[in-house]
Write a protein that holds these residues in place. Sequence first.
Motif, PDB file in Angstrom:
ATOM      1  N   ALA A 109     131.112   0.910  57.621  1.00 14.02           N
ATOM      2  CA  ALA A 109     130.297   1.573  56.597  1.00 14.02           C
ATOM      3  C   ALA A 109     130.775   2.993  56.300  1.00 14.02           C
ATOM      4  O   ALA A 109     129.983   3.895  56.114  1.00 14.02           O
ATOM      5  CB  ALA A 109     128.836   1.595  57.063  1.00 14.02           C
ATOM      6  N   TRP A 110     132.083   3.175  56.250  1.00 13.84           N
ATOM      7  CA  TRP A 110     132.596   4.544  56.055  1.00 13.84           C
ATOM      8  C   TRP A 110     132.931   4.878  54.613  1.00 13.84           C
ATOM      9  O   TRP A 110     133.115   6.032  54.277  1.00 13.84           O
ATOM     10  CB  TRP A 110     133.801   4.801  56.943  1.00 13.84           C
ATOM     11  N   GLY A 111     133.039   3.901  53.753  1.00 15.26           N
ATOM     12  CA  GLY A 111     133.296   4.164  52.336  1.00 15.26           C
ATOM     13  C   GLY A 111     134.723   4.583  52.039  1.00 15.26           C
ATOM     14  O   GLY A 111     135.562   4.727  52.922  1.00 15.26           O
ATOM     15  N   LYS A 112     134.967   4.804  50.761  1.00 15.74           N
ATOM     16  CA  LYS A 112     136.319   5.166  50.319  1.00 15.74           C
ATOM     17  C   LYS A 112     136.731   6.562  50.777  1.00 15.74           C
ATOM     18  O   LYS A 112     137.911   6.903  50.774  1.00 15.74           O
ATOM     19  CB  LYS A 112     136.435   5.064  48.798  1.00 15.74           C
ATOM     20  N   ASN A 113     135.755   7.363  51.211  1.00 16.36           N
ATOM     21  CA  ASN A 113     136.070   8.726  51.633  1.00 16.36           C
ATOM     22  C   ASN A 113     136.811   8.789  52.956  1.00 16.36           C
ATOM     23  O   ASN A 113     137.176   9.873  53.406  1.00 16.36           O
ATOM     24  CB  ASN A 113     134.799   9.574  51.664  1.00 16.36           C
ATOM     25  N   ILE A 114     137.084   7.635  53.560  1.00 14.48           N
ATOM     26  CA  ILE A 114     137.949   7.593  54.734  1.00 14.48           C
ATOM     27  C   ILE A 114     139.307   8.216  54.388  1.00 14.48           C
ATOM     28  O   ILE A 114     139.996   8.756  55.244  1.00 14.48           O
ATOM     29  CB  ILE A 114     138.122   6.153  55.277  1.00 14.48           C
ATOM     30  N   LEU A 115     139.666   8.183  53.115  1.00 13.04           N
ATOM     31  CA  LEU A 115     140.954   8.723  52.680  1.00 13.04           C
ATOM     32  C   LEU A 115     140.981  10.248  52.592  1.00 13.04           C
ATOM     33  O   LEU A 115     142.041  10.844  52.421  1.00 13.04           O
ATOM     34  CB  LEU A 115     141.325   8.136  51.307  1.00 13.04           C
ATOM     35  N   ALA A 116     139.819  10.882  52.732  1.00  8.18           N
ATOM     36  CA  ALA A 116     139.718  12.335  52.564  1.00  8.18           C
ATOM     37  C   ALA A 116     140.425  13.124  53.666  1.00  8.18           C
ATOM     38  O   ALA A 116     140.839  14.255  53.438  1.00  8.18           O
ATOM     39  CB  ALA A 116     138.258  12.765  52.477  1.00  8.18           C
ATOM     40  N   ARG A 117     140.535  12.558  54.854  1.00  7.37           N
ATOM     41  CA  ARG A 117     141.179  13.236  55.977  1.00  7.37           C
ATOM     42  C   ARG A 117     142.035  12.232  56.735  1.00  7.37           C
ATOM     43  O   ARG A 117     141.605  11.106  56.997  1.00  7.37           O
ATOM     44  CB  ARG A 117     140.146  13.831  56.951  1.00  7.37           C
ATOM     45  N   LYS A 118     143.225  12.647  57.121  1.00 12.62           N
ATOM     46  CA  LYS A 118     144.110  11.759  57.889  1.00 12.62           C
ATOM     47  C   LYS A 118     143.460  11.341  59.202  1.00 12.62           C
ATOM     48  O   LYS A 118     143.663  10.229  59.674  1.00 12.62           O
ATOM     49  CB  LYS A 118     145.451  12.436  58.152  1.00 12.62           C
ATOM     50  N   PHE A 119     142.649  12.244  59.797  1.00 19.08           N
ATOM     51  CA  PHE A 119     142.036  11.888  61.074  1.00 19.08           C
ATOM     52  C   PHE A 119     140.954  10.826  60.921  1.00 19.08           C
ATOM     53  O   PHE A 119     140.685  10.094  61.874  1.00 19.08           O
ATOM     54  CB  PHE A 119     141.536  13.114  61.847  1.00 19.08           C
ATOM     55  N   PHE A 120     140.341  10.682  59.752  1.00 19.39           N
ATOM     56  CA  PHE A 120     139.403   9.573  59.536  1.00 19.39           C
ATOM     57  C   PHE A 120     140.172   8.248  59.622  1.00 19.39           C
ATOM     58  O   PHE A 120     139.731   7.307  60.275  1.00 19.39           O
ATOM     59  CB  PHE A 120     138.736   9.649  58.159  1.00 19.39           C
ATOM     60  N   ILE A 121     141.304   8.194  58.943  1.00 16.53           N
ATOM     61  CA  ILE A 121     142.122   6.976  58.941  1.00 16.53           C
ATOM     62  C   ILE A 121     142.623   6.675  60.349  1.00 16.53           C
ATOM     63  O   ILE A 121     142.546   5.539  60.824  1.00 16.53           O
ATOM     64  CB  ILE A 121     143.297   7.106  57.952  1.00 16.53           C
ATOM     65  N   ALA A 122     143.118   7.696  61.047  1.00 15.96           N
ATOM     66  CA  ALA A 122     143.623   7.511  62.410  1.00 15.96           C
ATOM     67  C   ALA A 122     142.511   7.009  63.336  1.00 15.96           C
ATOM     68  O   ALA A 122     142.729   6.104  64.144  1.00 15.96           O
ATOM     69  CB  ALA A 122     144.210   8.818  62.938  1.00 15.96           C
ATOM     70  N   ALA A 123     141.316   7.569  63.212  1.00 17.32           N
ATOM     71  CA  ALA A 123     140.190   7.127  64.040  1.00 17.32           C
ATOM     72  C   ALA A 123     139.819   5.683  63.718  1.00 17.32           C
ATOM     73  O   ALA A 123     139.546   4.889  64.627  1.00 17.32           O
ATOM     74  CB  ALA A 123     138.991   8.047  63.827  1.00 17.32           C
ATOM     75  N   GLY A 124     139.816   5.346  62.445  1.00 15.03           N
ATOM     76  CA  GLY A 124     139.511   3.973  62.046  1.00 15.03           C
ATOM     77  C   GLY A 124     140.492   2.971  62.621  1.00 15.03           C
ATOM     78  O   GLY A 124     140.096   1.940  63.176  1.00 15.03           O
ATOM     79  N   LYS A 125     141.773   3.283  62.520  1.00 17.87           N
ATOM     80  CA  LYS A 125     142.797   2.381  63.072  1.00 17.87           C
ATOM     81  C   LYS A 125     142.669   2.266  64.591  1.00 17.87           C
ATOM     82  O   LYS A 125     142.749   1.172  65.141  1.00 17.87           O
ATOM     83  CB  LYS A 125     144.196   2.852  62.683  1.00 17.87           C
ATOM     84  N   GLU A 126     142.451   3.391  65.259  1.00 12.96           N
ATOM     85  CA  GLU A 126     142.301   3.388  66.716  1.00 12.96           C
ATOM     86  C   GLU A 126     141.094   2.546  67.137  1.00 12.96           C
ATOM     87  O   GLU A 126     141.167   1.773  68.093  1.00 12.96           O
ATOM     88  CB  GLU A 126     142.165   4.819  67.237  1.00 12.96           C
ATOM     89  N   LEU A 127     140.001   2.679  66.421  1.00 14.01           N
ATOM     90  CA  LEU A 127     138.811   1.883  66.744  1.00 14.01           C
ATOM     91  C   LEU A 127     139.061   0.400  66.562  1.00 14.01           C
ATOM     92  O   LEU A 127     138.655  -0.412  67.396  1.00 14.01           O
ATOM     93  CB  LEU A 127     137.631   2.299  65.875  1.00 14.01           C
ATOM     94  N   LEU A 128     139.695   0.049  65.465  1.00 13.11           N
ATOM     95  CA  LEU A 128     139.957  -1.375  65.219  1.00 13.11           C
ATOM     96  C   LEU A 128     140.791  -1.963  66.359  1.00 13.11           C
ATOM     97  O   LEU A 128     140.546  -3.087  66.802  1.00 13.11           O
ATOM     98  CB  LEU A 128     140.647  -1.550  63.870  1.00 13.11           C
ATOM     99  N   ILE A 129     141.735  -1.196  66.872  1.00 10.76           N
ATOM    100  CA  ILE A 129     142.559  -1.657  67.998  1.00 10.76           C
ATOM    101  C   ILE A 129     141.732  -1.731  69.280  1.00 10.76           C
ATOM    102  O   ILE A 129     141.733  -2.741  69.985  1.00 10.76           O
ATOM    103  CB  ILE A 129     143.776  -0.728  68.182  1.00 10.76           C
ATOM    104  N   ARG A 130     141.018  -0.656  69.597  1.00 19.32           N
ATOM    105  CA  ARG A 130     140.221  -0.601  70.836  1.00 19.32           C
ATOM    106  C   ARG A 130     139.138  -1.668  70.896  1.00 19.32           C
ATOM    107  O   ARG A 130     138.841  -2.206  71.962  1.00 19.32           O
ATOM    108  CB  ARG A 130     139.525   0.756  70.963  1.00 19.32           C
ATOM    109  N   LEU A 131     138.514  -1.944  69.773  1.00 20.47           N
ATOM    110  CA  LEU A 131     137.353  -2.828  69.782  1.00 20.47           C
ATOM    111  C   LEU A 131     137.703  -4.303  69.688  1.00 20.47           C
ATOM    112  O   LEU A 131     136.851  -5.166  69.902  1.00 20.47           O
ATOM    113  CB  LEU A 131     136.394  -2.428  68.653  1.00 20.47           C
ATOM    114  N   GLU A 132     138.955  -4.598  69.403  1.00 20.41           N
ATOM    115  CA  GLU A 132     139.390  -5.991  69.271  1.00 20.41           C
ATOM    116  C   GLU A 132     139.098  -6.797  70.536  1.00 20.41           C
ATOM    117  O   GLU A 132     138.685  -7.953  70.467  1.00 20.41           O
ATOM    118  CB  GLU A 132     140.889  -6.025  68.955  1.00 20.41           C
TER     119      GLU A 132
END
Length: 173
Positions: A106-129
């Motif tokens: 539920a983070w919306g398109k504003n994930i693109l506003a900061r590189k660290f949002f994208i990095a956190a999202g990718k890290e979470l997807l990996i960790r939570l798998e």
Amino acid sequence: MYDIYSNSKNDHWRFKLGRSGSRNLITIGLNPSAATKEKSDTTIAKVERAARQAGFDGFVMLNLYPVRSTDFNALPNEANAEALAENLAQIEAVVAAEITPVIWAAWGKNILARKFFIAAGKELLIRLEKHNTSWQQFGPLTQSGHPRHPSRLHYAWEFTPFDAKHYAQKISS
């Protein structure tokens, strides 16, 4: 008002907020705004209502980044490494505690506003798998292919599966 609450730095960082239930909807937004242990805000109210509507009796609101700001554009361009590391650890702990975790992206398109949002999202997807998560989105993806933020939802929409692996590949390219 909320029995799930974790914060730090004089409440400048909020890691989790919610209400315990036997079936909890885990929601991951962008960054926390004004809600506290004692009071809700628009986003939390919408998350709680959508969770109840979908048959959940509890919810936990988490975010890709824990630093409070009512405007994500006011956040610095570089992440606070301590805040980010603690946030990722707390998210993983919340997910690991659920027998069958259901996560609302539920983070919306504003994930693109900061590189660290994208990095956190990718890290979470990996960790939570490894936690056998069921990823969900509420309503259709945005025109640019991102899961909608709760502030942009219509209650007539429903939860549908969110392809987290495909999304991680998309934002990596």
